[in-house]
Write an enzyme that holds these catalytic residues in place. Structure first.
Site, PDB file in Angstrom:
ATOM      1  N   SER A 135      -6.907  -4.530  -6.433  1.00  0.00           N
ATOM      2  CA  SER A 135      -6.119  -5.555  -5.750  1.00  0.00           C
ATOM      3  C   SER A 135      -6.981  -6.557  -4.995  1.00  0.00           C
ATOM      4  O   SER A 135      -6.578  -7.708  -4.797  1.00  0.00           O
ATOM      5  CB  SER A 135      -5.131  -4.898  -4.780  1.00  0.00           C
ATOM      6  N   GLY A 161      -4.053  -1.427  -7.226  1.00  0.00           N
ATOM      7  CA  GLY A 161      -3.922   0.024  -7.251  1.00  0.00           C
ATOM      8  C   GLY A 161      -4.909   0.729  -8.153  1.00  0.00           C
ATOM      9  O   GLY A 161      -4.938   1.964  -8.211  1.00  0.00           O
ATOM     10  N   ASN A 208      -9.757   2.202  -3.789  1.00  0.00           N
ATOM     11  CA  ASN A 208      -8.609   3.103  -3.923  1.00  0.00           C
ATOM     12  C   ASN A 208      -9.039   4.560  -4.091  1.00  0.00           C
ATOM     13  O   ASN A 208      -8.301   5.475  -3.693  1.00  0.00           O
ATOM     14  CB  ASN A 208      -7.723   2.663  -5.089  1.00  0.00           C
ATOM     15  N   ASP A 262      -0.563  -5.688   6.179  1.00  0.00           N
ATOM     16  CA  ASP A 262      -0.896  -4.277   5.941  1.00  0.00           C
ATOM     17  C   ASP A 262      -2.225  -3.877   6.555  1.00  0.00           C
ATOM     18  O   ASP A 262      -2.572  -2.701   6.614  1.00  0.00           O
ATOM     19  CB  ASP A 262      -0.881  -3.950   4.441  1.00  0.00           C
ATOM     20  N   HIS A 313      -5.595  -5.697   3.059  1.00  0.00           N
ATOM     21  CA  HIS A 313      -5.931  -6.732   2.079  1.00  0.00           C
ATOM     22  C   HIS A 313      -6.200  -8.075   2.767  1.00  0.00           C
ATOM     23  O   HIS A 313      -5.551  -8.400   3.762  1.00  0.00           O
ATOM     24  CB  HIS A 313      -4.800  -6.901   1.068  1.00  0.00           C
TER      25      HIS A 313
END
Length: 214
Positions: free
Chosen positions: A37, A74, A102, A183, A186
């Site tokens: 991402s 992801g 991740n 979040d 990011h």
């Protein structure tokens, strides 16, 4: 007459050679940004992704490049390994490889992460596609032992494969709330801009190496 014909033939051949050389030098470098991402541009318009902003920055410096965004939100290193052969098409001049965040968030064994990145680097090497490796760091909540093992992966592989390493893809953004989405993980568009600004010298040096090799 024969002399004039021969001279004309030489001139035509020389002109064709010069045209061919000019065409070769003007060829657009085809790059692939391969990652998760952070490469894809999570929740951002395509024009604000890392690959898009990096391409614009390089073009502003007079470099003729096209960067394909092969980021998948992801994605883990295992996921990247499963798709790298078809996500990096033939004719690719170089790959910017960014994966592992991740894995760390999910507590994947650093041994497995290293094995997957190793396999990707090996496949790209077999295809003679140069790589700029983007480093990642484990979040502090994973613990000191995990972090030490994970963070050492990138330098070790860069040395083993002789590829350039940009130590930390999120440098300048990871602790700056104003450069992140809600979040807290990011980058927002401004954050991506910081990432591009900080990584640009390393990318330019990488591309300079490609030109020298060619």
């Amino acid at each position: 007459m024969k002399f004039k014909a021969a001279l004309l033939h030489v001139i035509v051949i020389a002109g064709l050679a010069m045209t061919s050389a000019a065409g070769a030098s003007a060829r657009t470098l085809q790059l692939v940004g391969f990652g998760d991402s952070l490469m894809a541009g999570y929740q951002l318009p395509p024009a604000q992704s890392y690959t898009a902003q990096l391409e614009a920055a390089l073009k502003a410096k007079g470099l003729d490049v096209a960067i394909t965004n092969a980021g998948v939100s992801g994605d883990t290193t295992a996921g990247g390994l499963s798709r790298i052969d078809w996500s990096v098409p033939d004719g690719t001049d170089a790959v910017i490889l960014e994966l592992g965040a991740n894995d760390a968030l999910r507590g994947v064994s650093p041994d497995d992460t290293k094995k997957n990145l190793d396999a990707m680097l090996s496949r790209l090497k077999d295809r003679k596609i140069p790589v700029l490796l983007m480093g990642m760091m484990a979040p502090p909540n994973m613990g000191g032992d995990y972090g030490a093992r994970f963070n050492a992966i990138y330098g070790s592989l860069a040395e083993e494969y002789g590829v350039p390493l940009y130590p930390f893809f999120l440098d300048g953004v990871v602790t700056q709330r104003g450069l992140q989405l809600q979040d807290g993980m990011h980058p927002n568009a401004d954050g991506v801009g910081v990432m591009v600004e900080k990584s640009l010298p390393a990318v330019e040096q990488f591309l300079k190496g490609l030109s020298s090799a060619n």
